[in-house]
Design a protein around this motif. Sequence first.
Motif, mmCIF file in Angstrom:
data_model
loop_
_atom_site.group_PDB
_atom_site.id
_atom_site.type_symbol
_atom_site.label_atom_id
_atom_site.label_comp_id
_atom_site.label_asym_id
_atom_site.label_seq_id
_atom_site.Cartn_x
_atom_site.Cartn_y
_atom_site.Cartn_z
ATOM 1 N N ARG A 87 3.728 10.040 0.971
ATOM 2 C CA ARG A 87 3.241 8.660 1.059
ATOM 3 C C ARG A 87 4.422 7.702 1.040
ATOM 4 N NH1 ARG A 87 -2.241 7.821 0.567
ATOM 5 N NH2 ARG A 87 -3.441 9.652 -0.039
ATOM 6 N N TYR A 88 4.243 6.606 1.759
ATOM 7 C CA TYR A 88 5.293 5.609 1.906
ATOM 8 C C TYR A 88 4.767 4.267 1.412
ATOM 9 C CZ TYR A 88 7.367 9.082 5.029
ATOM 10 O OH TYR A 88 7.889 10.236 5.566
ATOM 11 N N ARG A 89 5.613 3.584 0.647
ATOM 12 C CA ARG A 89 5.241 2.231 0.239
ATOM 13 C C ARG A 89 5.420 1.306 1.430
ATOM 14 N NH1 ARG A 89 4.727 -0.944 -4.219
ATOM 15 N NH2 ARG A 89 5.483 0.598 -5.686
ATOM 16 N N VAL A 90 4.298 0.766 1.905
ATOM 17 C CA VAL A 90 4.305 -0.115 3.072
ATOM 18 C C VAL A 90 4.010 -1.527 2.597
ATOM 19 C CG1 VAL A 90 3.199 -0.656 5.263
ATOM 20 C CG2 VAL A 90 3.588 1.729 4.622
ATOM 21 N N ARG A 129 0.838 -1.193 0.000
ATOM 22 C CA ARG A 129 0.000 0.000 0.000
ATOM 23 C C ARG A 129 0.876 1.247 0.000
ATOM 24 N NH1 ARG A 129 -2.476 -3.211 4.122
ATOM 25 N NH2 ARG A 129 -4.603 -3.900 3.612
ATOM 26 N N TRP A 130 0.292 2.363 -0.438
ATOM 27 C CA TRP A 130 0.913 3.677 -0.304
ATOM 28 C C TRP A 130 0.132 4.435 0.749
ATOM 29 C CZ3 TRP A 130 5.343 5.432 -2.531
ATOM 30 C CH2 TRP A 130 5.884 4.628 -3.548
ATOM 31 N N LEU A 131 0.758 4.637 1.928
ATOM 32 C CA LEU A 131 0.076 5.224 3.080
ATOM 33 C C LEU A 131 0.747 6.532 3.493
ATOM 34 C CD1 LEU A 131 -0.382 2.022 5.298
ATOM 35 C CD2 LEU A 131 -1.976 2.975 3.627
ATOM 36 N N ALA A 152 8.836 5.386 10.257
ATOM 37 C CA ALA A 152 8.676 5.645 8.824
ATOM 38 C C ALA A 152 9.146 7.042 8.459
ATOM 39 C CB ALA A 152 7.214 5.454 8.434
ATOM 40 N N GLU A 153 8.843 8.011 9.318
ATOM 41 C CA GLU A 153 9.220 9.389 9.004
ATOM 42 C C GLU A 153 10.734 9.581 9.001
ATOM 43 O OE1 GLU A 153 7.660 13.840 10.303
ATOM 44 O OE2 GLU A 153 7.411 12.139 11.658
ATOM 45 N N SER A 154 11.424 8.858 9.869
ATOM 46 C CA SER A 154 12.879 8.981 9.934
ATOM 47 C C SER A 154 13.590 8.182 8.848
ATOM 48 C CB SER A 154 13.373 8.526 11.307
ATOM 49 O OG SER A 154 13.071 7.146 11.508
ATOM 50 N N SER A 155 12.849 7.350 8.123
ATOM 51 C CA SER A 155 13.483 6.511 7.105
ATOM 52 C C SER A 155 13.695 7.246 5.789
ATOM 53 C CB SER A 155 12.616 5.279 6.840
ATOM 54 O OG SER A 155 11.395 5.653 6.233
ATOM 55 N N ASN A 156 12.923 8.323 5.564
ATOM 56 C CA ASN A 156 12.983 9.049 4.286
ATOM 57 C C ASN A 156 12.690 8.137 3.095
ATOM 58 O OD1 ASN A 156 13.680 11.548 5.499
ATOM 59 N ND2 ASN A 156 15.825 10.867 5.658
ATOM 60 N N LYS A 205 3.597 -27.103 25.950
ATOM 61 C CA LYS A 205 4.213 -26.566 24.733
ATOM 62 C C LYS A 205 4.057 -27.587 23.611
ATOM 63 C CE LYS A 205 7.593 -23.332 26.639
ATOM 64 N NZ LYS A 205 9.023 -22.913 26.637
ATOM 65 N N ARG A 206 3.541 -27.092 22.525
ATOM 66 C CA ARG A 206 3.303 -27.968 21.381
ATOM 67 C C ARG A 206 3.757 -27.261 20.105
ATOM 68 N NH1 ARG A 206 -0.358 -32.129 22.128
ATOM 69 N NH2 ARG A 206 -0.899 -32.028 19.923
ATOM 70 N N MET A 207 4.095 -28.059 19.103
ATOM 71 C CA MET A 207 4.438 -27.499 17.798
ATOM 72 C C MET A 207 3.147 -27.042 17.120
ATOM 73 S SD MET A 207 7.696 -27.586 17.507
ATOM 74 C CE MET A 207 7.891 -27.251 15.747
ATOM 75 N N ARG A 208 3.105 -25.763 16.813
ATOM 76 C CA ARG A 208 1.898 -25.193 16.247
ATOM 77 C C ARG A 208 2.240 -24.348 15.022
ATOM 78 N NH1 ARG A 208 -3.110 -26.658 17.544
ATOM 79 N NH2 ARG A 208 -3.851 -24.505 17.354
ATOM 80 N N LYS A 209 1.271 -24.292 14.105
ATOM 81 C CA LYS A 209 1.393 -23.444 12.927
ATOM 82 C C LYS A 209 0.850 -22.068 13.262
ATOM 83 C CE LYS A 209 0.104 -23.451 8.013
ATOM 84 N NZ LYS A 209 -0.701 -24.156 6.972
ATOM 85 N N ARG A 210 1.713 -21.058 13.209
ATOM 86 C CA ARG A 210 1.326 -19.705 13.563
ATOM 87 C C ARG A 210 1.670 -18.749 12.420
ATOM 88 N NH1 ARG A 210 3.347 -18.045 19.398
ATOM 89 N NH2 ARG A 210 1.751 -16.452 19.019
ATOM 90 N N ILE A 211 1.212 -17.524 12.557
ATOM 91 C CA ILE A 211 1.416 -16.519 11.513
ATOM 92 C C ILE A 211 2.322 -15.429 12.065
ATOM 93 C CG2 ILE A 211 0.309 -14.798 10.025
ATOM 94 C CD1 ILE A 211 -2.191 -16.510 10.090
ATOM 95 N N ARG A 212 3.407 -15.178 11.333
ATOM 96 C CA ARG A 212 4.308 -14.073 11.666
ATOM 97 C C ARG A 212 3.935 -12.874 10.797
ATOM 98 N NH1 ARG A 212 7.478 -13.466 16.224
ATOM 99 N NH2 ARG A 212 8.814 -11.652 15.865
ATOM 100 N N TRP A 213 3.720 -11.731 11.437
ATOM 101 C CA TRP A 213 3.201 -10.542 10.748
ATOM 102 C C TRP A 213 4.290 -9.466 10.776
ATOM 103 C CZ3 TRP A 213 -2.618 -9.272 11.464
ATOM 104 C CH2 TRP A 213 -3.028 -8.364 10.480
ATOM 105 N N VAL A 214 4.838 -9.138 9.592
ATOM 106 C CA VAL A 214 5.911 -8.150 9.480
ATOM 107 C C VAL A 214 5.465 -7.046 8.528
ATOM 108 C CG1 VAL A 214 8.323 -7.729 8.883
ATOM 109 C CG2 VAL A 214 7.644 -9.919 9.890
ATOM 110 N N VAL A 215 5.573 -5.796 8.982
ATOM 111 C CA VAL A 215 5.219 -4.627 8.181
ATOM 112 C C VAL A 215 6.441 -3.739 8.099
ATOM 113 C CG1 VAL A 215 3.650 -2.679 7.913
ATOM 114 C CG2 VAL A 215 2.850 -4.776 9.015
ATOM 115 N N SER A 216 6.776 -3.284 6.876
ATOM 116 C CA SER A 216 7.986 -2.498 6.704
ATOM 117 C C SER A 216 7.868 -1.584 5.503
ATOM 118 C CB SER A 216 9.207 -3.427 6.530
ATOM 119 O OG SER A 216 9.094 -4.147 5.315
ATOM 120 N N THR A 217 8.746 -0.580 5.467
ATOM 121 C CA THR A 217 8.967 0.208 4.264
ATOM 122 C C THR A 217 10.156 -0.405 3.533
ATOM 123 O OG1 THR A 217 10.426 1.752 5.429
ATOM 124 C CG2 THR A 217 8.069 2.242 5.409
ATOM 125 N N TRP A 218 10.801 0.382 2.696
ATOM 126 C CA TRP A 218 11.921 -0.181 1.948
ATOM 127 C C TRP A 218 13.075 -0.580 2.861
ATOM 128 C CZ3 TRP A 218 16.803 2.369 0.688
ATOM 129 C CH2 TRP A 218 17.594 1.592 -0.158
#
Length: 715
Positions: free
Chosen positions: A239-242, A177-179, A196-200, A287-300
Amino acid sequence: MAQDNDKARENWARYLYGKDRGHTQFMEHANRCEGMYLGGGEQWSAVDRAVLQDQGRPCYEFNEVQPSINSAVGYQIHNRMDIVYKPRGGQADLDKATILTKLVKQVTDSTNLHWMETQVFSDGLIAQRGYFDLRMDFESNILGEVAIDTLDPLDVIPDPDAKSYDPDDWGDVLVTRWLTLDEIEQRYGKAARTEAESSNDDGPDFGDFDDEAERSKFGMFSQASLYDAYRTDEQGFKRYRVIERQQFVYELTPCLVHPSTGDVLVEATMAEDSKTDALAKGAVRAKRMRKRIRWVVSTWCRTLHDDYSPYDHFTTVPYFAYFRRGKTRGMVDSAIGPQEVLNKAVSQFIHILNSSANGGWMVEEGSLSNMETEELESVGAQTGLVIEYKKESKPPTKIGPNQVPTGIDRIIDRADKALKDVTVPDAMRGSQGPEISGIAIQSKQFASQQQLAVPLDNLAYTRHLLATRITKLIQRYYDSYRIFRITEMDPLSGKPTDEVLEINKFDPATGDYINDVTVGTYDVVISEQPMQVTFENSQFQQVMEMRNAGVRLPDATVIRYSNLADKPEILKAMQSSQAPVDPTLQAKADLMAAQAIKAKADARLSDNRAIGTNVETQYSAVQTAQIIEMTPGTATTADGLLGSAGYVDHDAAPIVPAASGMPATAVPATGGAAAMAEPVLPPGAAQNTNPVLPANPGVGLMAGIKTPGPDGLQL
């Protein structure tokens, strides 16, 4: 910080991998399909349009794609999704399933799911792919509410190596997205905004200058210099490409296990009160082996969010009109070729007709007296033109029009037919002549729906995936006391009724929760409500046919299945005041009731006659046995008489057996004058002397059988 930057670079590398593995080509083709649907000059490519304009030839569009797609979308619009739950296991029961059904209906109505589904269905038919976005929203309710949105298919990059329809079988999914900075803060928090603002990493466009296809938006394709003139921090145009990536990981995870049910819940996704309640009911940590979702959000180059997803599934739910092992197609794909042939053939045909209006002139040199040859060339096609030529000169001759090549009109017809064959036929559009009845048109429309069988079946699959995920969100996040107001239509009166629905209400008397929707497992049943006009017309026709056939349906039923706009008021008026009864109908009802009573009386009379016959037979048999016992010699004589009369014995011979224990001519020892005396008959009884018919207890039937002696014994 370096590790965060590594996550951002990993996200960017995955984004480039998805683009290179086919997403760039998909975006270009999706934009081509979008132009074929919208028309307005977008059905011609820029190269073809430039060539025709250089030749002075027209670029006509006869858009047959749009009405075809609109007919298919119209079918979806008039068939709303209905989600129903059935109890399957655990603590589920029919009451909880009914409450969950009402709750999900309220959720789908509040999220405008029907309109969202129309957008996704249209994306699938036009651009091959459509996507829902399903997650929890805590903006307007601190407890959280289910939120459903749609995604631009050009922004979603599914796992390039996956080949399954179900996202649970994908490795990951990316959404780009462009946010603005405000949108980043709203979605991911103030820390993400600062990062995000400090990344330019802000960009000058929405990907229009970044080797990508142009996104559909209100604004047209713009120049970077013009954009930069208005790009200021105060106006929020930065706007930043996210890049948002959801990835499945399989790792050792702390869980809560219920010994009684066997359910395994990931502890990190549970609220504190839910964990406390589960532990109080006997759940144990493991503790069991489970399928989970890793959620990563980044700019460039900067990571804005990196954590586990609170959901069991990707928030993205896809719809593909045509799907074959990872290859997707839409309805417009097959219509591009016939539409291009139709446009070119029509443009060529009109060009030939236009050129025939001024085919030119053949003029003898120096023969014109009122104009020059160049002037005739420019005005020679005008109406009312007067040409004057010199005496003894040949008159100017108009060159005949060019002939339309044979077969070009048939190409137009074939292209038009091919368009309807690969999309939807005329019958589904309702474009039939006035000589065809409405019932016939509806029948043809029903038959033509087979053309949409595959897209509609895939839509049903998407609906099932979406409903299953909505159920899990409700059972996980709707775990506190809530009140909902449900408005339904009363099927009897047709009026709306309000119902206050309370869920997860604690009962101090029992220590349990009333209407607990968080427990139990349920089967999801997806059904469709048929097209309203067709459905109600067919129902009303069946009601009238049943009534004409003699089925006594109430008047309220007939009104209920009609298409009257004010039928709720009519039903209310019918309930408040009874209409006068038709005397003919009342007479017919009375006649039928009298006939029923007479039939019952005839049946009882027939039963009485049968009983009387049986009694007579039994009585005659008893009298015969008494005669044989008192006069054994009559047995031999009676047997001979019956045999000569042709009577057939159904038992062993003789027909009339002698009295047991004595010869046929013997007289009982207890006989004598007393035994041979005249039997005492009931008062008024007549002695039967008929040698053909046996004795009949005629009086006994009416006054009771009282027979001291054998009636048939003749002395």
